[in-house]
Enzyme design. Structure first.
Site, PDB file in Angstrom:
ATOM      1  N   PHE A 179     -18.886   4.552   2.916  1.00 36.76           N
ATOM      2  CA  PHE A 179     -17.525   4.014   2.842  1.00 36.76           C
ATOM      3  C   PHE A 179     -17.186   3.386   4.186  1.00 36.76           C
ATOM      4  O   PHE A 179     -17.321   4.042   5.225  1.00 36.76           O
ATOM      5  CB  PHE A 179     -16.559   5.163   2.524  1.00 36.76           C
ATOM      6  CG  PHE A 179     -15.112   4.785   2.483  1.00 36.76           C
ATOM      7  CD1 PHE A 179     -14.625   3.952   1.492  1.00 36.76           C
ATOM      8  CD2 PHE A 179     -14.218   5.277   3.428  1.00 36.76           C
ATOM      9  CE1 PHE A 179     -13.276   3.613   1.432  1.00 36.76           C
ATOM     10  CE2 PHE A 179     -12.866   4.947   3.380  1.00 36.76           C
ATOM     11  CZ  PHE A 179     -12.399   4.118   2.378  1.00 36.76           C
TER      12      PHE A 179
ATOM     13  N   GLU B 170     -12.134  11.231   8.530  1.00 34.79           N
ATOM     14  CA  GLU B 170     -11.303  11.079   7.315  1.00 34.79           C
ATOM     15  C   GLU B 170      -9.815  11.280   7.614  1.00 34.79           C
ATOM     16  O   GLU B 170      -9.069  11.829   6.819  1.00 34.79           O
ATOM     17  CB  GLU B 170     -11.805  11.974   6.183  1.00 34.79           C
ATOM     18  CG  GLU B 170     -13.184  11.519   5.729  1.00 34.79           C
ATOM     19  CD  GLU B 170     -13.632  12.071   4.410  1.00 34.79           C
ATOM     20  OE1 GLU B 170     -12.789  12.274   3.533  1.00 34.79           O
ATOM     21  OE2 GLU B 170     -14.855  12.284   4.268  1.00 34.79           O
TER      22      GLU B 170
HETATM   23  N1  COS Z   1      -1.653   6.515  -1.940  1.00 34.44           N
HETATM   24  C1  COS Z   1      -1.135   5.346  -2.381  1.00 34.44           C
HETATM   25  N2  COS Z   1      -0.517   4.467  -1.573  1.00 34.44           N
HETATM   26  C2  COS Z   1      -0.394   4.780  -0.279  1.00 34.44           C
HETATM   27  C3  COS Z   1      -0.906   5.994   0.249  1.00 34.44           C
HETATM   28  C4  COS Z   1      -1.525   6.875  -0.654  1.00 34.44           C
HETATM   29  N3  COS Z   1      -2.045   8.035  -0.231  1.00 34.44           N
HETATM   30  N4  COS Z   1      -0.649   6.044   1.572  1.00 34.44           N
HETATM   31  C5  COS Z   1       0.001   4.900   1.865  1.00 34.44           C
HETATM   32  N5  COS Z   1       0.146   4.154   0.741  1.00 34.44           N
HETATM   33  C6  COS Z   1       0.795   2.846   0.636  1.00 34.44           C
HETATM   34  C7  COS Z   1       2.240   2.939   1.086  1.00 34.44           C
HETATM   35  O1  COS Z   1       3.085   3.297   0.016  1.00 34.44           O
HETATM   36  C8  COS Z   1       2.511   1.525   1.555  1.00 34.44           C
HETATM   37  O2  COS Z   1       2.751   0.690   0.463  1.00 34.44           O
HETATM   38  P1  COS Z   1       3.908  -0.424   0.498  1.00 34.44           P
HETATM   39  O3  COS Z   1       3.393  -1.478   1.410  1.00 34.44           O
HETATM   40  O4  COS Z   1       4.042  -0.838  -0.897  1.00 34.44           O
HETATM   41  O5  COS Z   1       5.117   0.270   1.050  1.00 34.44           O
HETATM   42  C9  COS Z   1       1.181   1.096   2.157  1.00 34.44           C
HETATM   43  O6  COS Z   1       0.186   1.929   1.534  1.00 34.44           O
HETATM   44  C10 COS Z   1       1.150   1.274   3.674  1.00 34.44           C
HETATM   45  O7  COS Z   1       1.504   2.627   3.922  1.00 34.44           O
HETATM   46  P2  COS Z   1       2.124   3.122   5.316  1.00 34.44           P
HETATM   47  O8  COS Z   1       3.254   2.190   5.694  1.00 34.44           O
HETATM   48  O9  COS Z   1       2.400   4.571   5.202  1.00 34.44           O
HETATM   49  O10 COS Z   1       0.881   2.825   6.269  1.00 34.44           O
HETATM   50  P3  COS Z   1       0.685   3.101   7.796  1.00 34.44           P
HETATM   51  O11 COS Z   1       0.098   1.874   8.359  1.00 34.44           O
HETATM   52  O12 COS Z   1       1.906   3.667   8.431  1.00 34.44           O
HETATM   53  O13 COS Z   1      -0.487   4.232   7.817  1.00 34.44           O
HETATM   54  C11 COS Z   1      -1.467   6.385   7.511  1.00 34.44           C
HETATM   55  C12 COS Z   1      -0.375   5.400   7.104  1.00 34.44           C
HETATM   56  C13 COS Z   1      -1.382   6.730   8.970  1.00 34.44           C
HETATM   57  C14 COS Z   1      -1.199   7.633   6.696  1.00 34.44           C
HETATM   58  C15 COS Z   1      -2.833   5.844   7.183  1.00 34.44           C
HETATM   59  O14 COS Z   1      -3.088   4.711   7.909  1.00 34.44           O
HETATM   60  C16 COS Z   1      -3.969   6.852   7.391  1.00 34.44           C
HETATM   61  O15 COS Z   1      -4.227   7.696   6.528  1.00 34.44           O
HETATM   62  N6  COS Z   1      -4.724   6.751   8.519  1.00 34.44           N
HETATM   63  C17 COS Z   1      -5.925   7.500   8.743  1.00 34.44           C
HETATM   64  C18 COS Z   1      -7.055   6.710   8.233  1.00 34.44           C
HETATM   65  C19 COS Z   1      -8.270   7.484   8.044  1.00 34.44           C
HETATM   66  O16 COS Z   1      -8.290   8.467   7.321  1.00 34.44           O
HETATM   67  N7  COS Z   1      -9.318   7.018   8.693  1.00 34.44           N
HETATM   68  C20 COS Z   1     -10.599   7.578   8.535  1.00 34.44           C
HETATM   69  C21 COS Z   1     -11.478   6.499   8.038  1.00 34.44           C
HETATM   70  S1  COS Z   1     -12.487   6.922   6.739  1.00 34.44           S
HETATM   71  S2  COS Z   1     -13.673   8.276   7.398  1.00 34.44           S
END
Ligand code: COS
Length: 385
Positions: free
Chosen positions: A122, A363
């Site tokens: 991924f 993750e």
């Molecule tokens: N399921 C469905 N939709 C989601 C979601 C989820 N779990 N999380 C966010 N979204 C959607 C939001 O609803 C938003 O949609 P809209 O544009 O329609 O409002 C969009 O995605 C952006 O969400 P948000 O504004 O919350 O994004 P951010 O840029 O603030 O980031 C975090 C949110 C920090 C939670 C996210 O970037 C994250 O999980 N980061 C860590 C990434 C990660 O795990 N990296 C490891 C890589 S893989 S090993």
């Protein structure tokens, strides 16, 4: 504790445990030392049908859920997190196809993944986009029947070894997170190459590598879902996989605890086995309690996911954060109980402690998990008003 696992779940646990004890434990130190990818073990895992667990039955899988996958992950992690990371990252890379693939894509890729013929990775993270997943810079520009990918992905587990990559790239920069899209990219696609292989603190049996896309031509049929759905694909995928990172935490902690308990029974100081000292007993008691609490949470969240729940971002993040913070504490205390021996490579706990650290980082860091939980709590309060 009895978690009332059914016959199939117990069978998965026993098979994974047997592989862990017979095939992984004897070589884990060498794999760690040589930073060697565990191909032989992955073949054994495939032959035992453990790669089929989470693949739907119509695509040659076993059609099982998060709980069965967590059980397998936990057992493998008890022996070696490097191996279990390879196994779990394969599932992480496959979720985008299961959740968002069309019939043709599923038919084309899932049977090969189920059999272990092709391994998956991924690819979301980049040099400037870790926690800020929306900040990715890799682009995918539509040109006729192809998307042209340009950019570099960083720290991709199974990179170089996998045949199939699920890649998130920007198709429309003006739309922010809504401008990302997800693609299936096969190894060997012109313009797709691998960069440096990382040297890591732990999980050294797993491969972590850069993916380089230079005018890489990906057929338009390989778009997952629709254009603009890439961020949702990534977030939903992580919602599914994070509970499995929790299971890794439970497994590695249990592995370290087992070593510490055995050592404490055999090691004599001041004329007594050290387990007779209350200081050591209390440490072991806390470790055992915390492992059980984390296992109960991980299994409950997995069961909740398998019950057909639609949204489990919060629960999955809770399982990950609780079980992996626990794993860091328990593996560190296992080293402490073994004292000087624990610090030496001769015993497996120093490796477990080094390995466990990544669980609080990959993750989504545990700080990001708390953000996810916090945001969901805010949403729930707003709903109640
Ligand atoms: N399921 C469905 N939709 C989601 C979601 C989820 N779990 N999380 C966010 N979204 C959607 C939001 O609803 C938003 O949609 P809209 O544009 O329609 O409002 C969009 O995605 C952006 O969400 P948000 O504004 O919350 O994004 P951010 O840029 O603030 O980031 C975090 C949110 C920090 C939670 C996210 O970037 C994250 O999980 N980061 C860590 C990434 C990660 O795990 N990296 C490891 C890589 S893989 S090993």
């Amino acid at each position: 504790m009895d978690y009332f696992l059914n016959e199939e779940q117990l069978m998965i646990r026993d098979i994974a445990r047997k592989i862990a004890e017979e095939k992984i434990v004897p070589v884990r130190e060498e794999l760690d030392e040589k930073e060697e990818f565990p191909w032989e073990i992955m073949k054994t895992i495939a032959q035992a049908d453990l790669l089929r667990i989470f693949i739907p039955e119509e695509y040659e899988g076993l059609g099982k859920g998060a709980l069965e996958l967590c059980i397998a992950v936990e057992e493998l992690s008890r022996a070696c997190l490097g191996v279990s990371t390879t196994y779990a990252a394969n599932a992480l890379g496959t979720y985008p196809i299961i959740l968002f693939g069309n019939e043709e894509q599923k038919k084309k890729y899932l049977p090969d993944i189920a059999s272990g013929k092709r391994l998956v990775a991924f690819a979301l993270t980049e040099a400037n986009a870790g926690s800020d997943a929306g900040g990715i810079e890799t682009t995918a520009k539509k040109e006729g029947d192809y998307y042209i990918l340009n950019g570099t992905k960083q720290w991709i587990t199974n990179g170089g070894e996998a045949e199939i990559y699920t890649v998130i790239a920007i198709t429309d920069r003006t739309k922010g997170p809504r401008g990302a899209s997800a693609f299936i990219v096969e190894k060997g696609t012109p313009g797709f190459s691998f960069g440096k292989k990382e040297k890591k603190m732990g999980i050294r049996a797993s491969a972590t590598r850069e993916l380089i896309f230079e005018n890489c031509r990906v057929p338009k049929e390989n778009l997952l879902g629709r254009e603009g759905m890439g961020f949702i694909v990534a977030m939903k995928t992580l919602d599914h996989s994070r509970v499995g990172v929790g299971a890794q935490g439970v497994g590695v902690a249990q592995g370290a605890f087992d070593v510490a308990l055995e050592y404490a029974r055999k090691r004599h100081q001041f004329g007594h086995p050290i387990i007779s000292f209350q200081a050591i007993q209390h440490m072991l008691a806390d470790m055992a309690t915390e492992i059980e609490a984390a296992r109960a949470l991980v299994y409950s969240v997995a069961r909740y996911m398998d019950s057909g729940a639609k949204d489990f971002s919060k629960e999955s993040a809770m399982a990950k954060v609780f079980a992996t913070d626990m794993a860091m504490r328990v593996t560190t205390n296992a080293v402490q109980i073994l004292g000087g021996y624990g610090y030496m490579r001769e015993y497996p706990v120093e490796k477990m402690m080094r390995d466990a650290k990544i669980l609080q980082i990959y993750e989504g860091t545990n700080q990001i998990q708390r953000n996810v939980i916090g945001q969901e709590l805010i949403k729930e309060t707003l709903k109640k008003k």
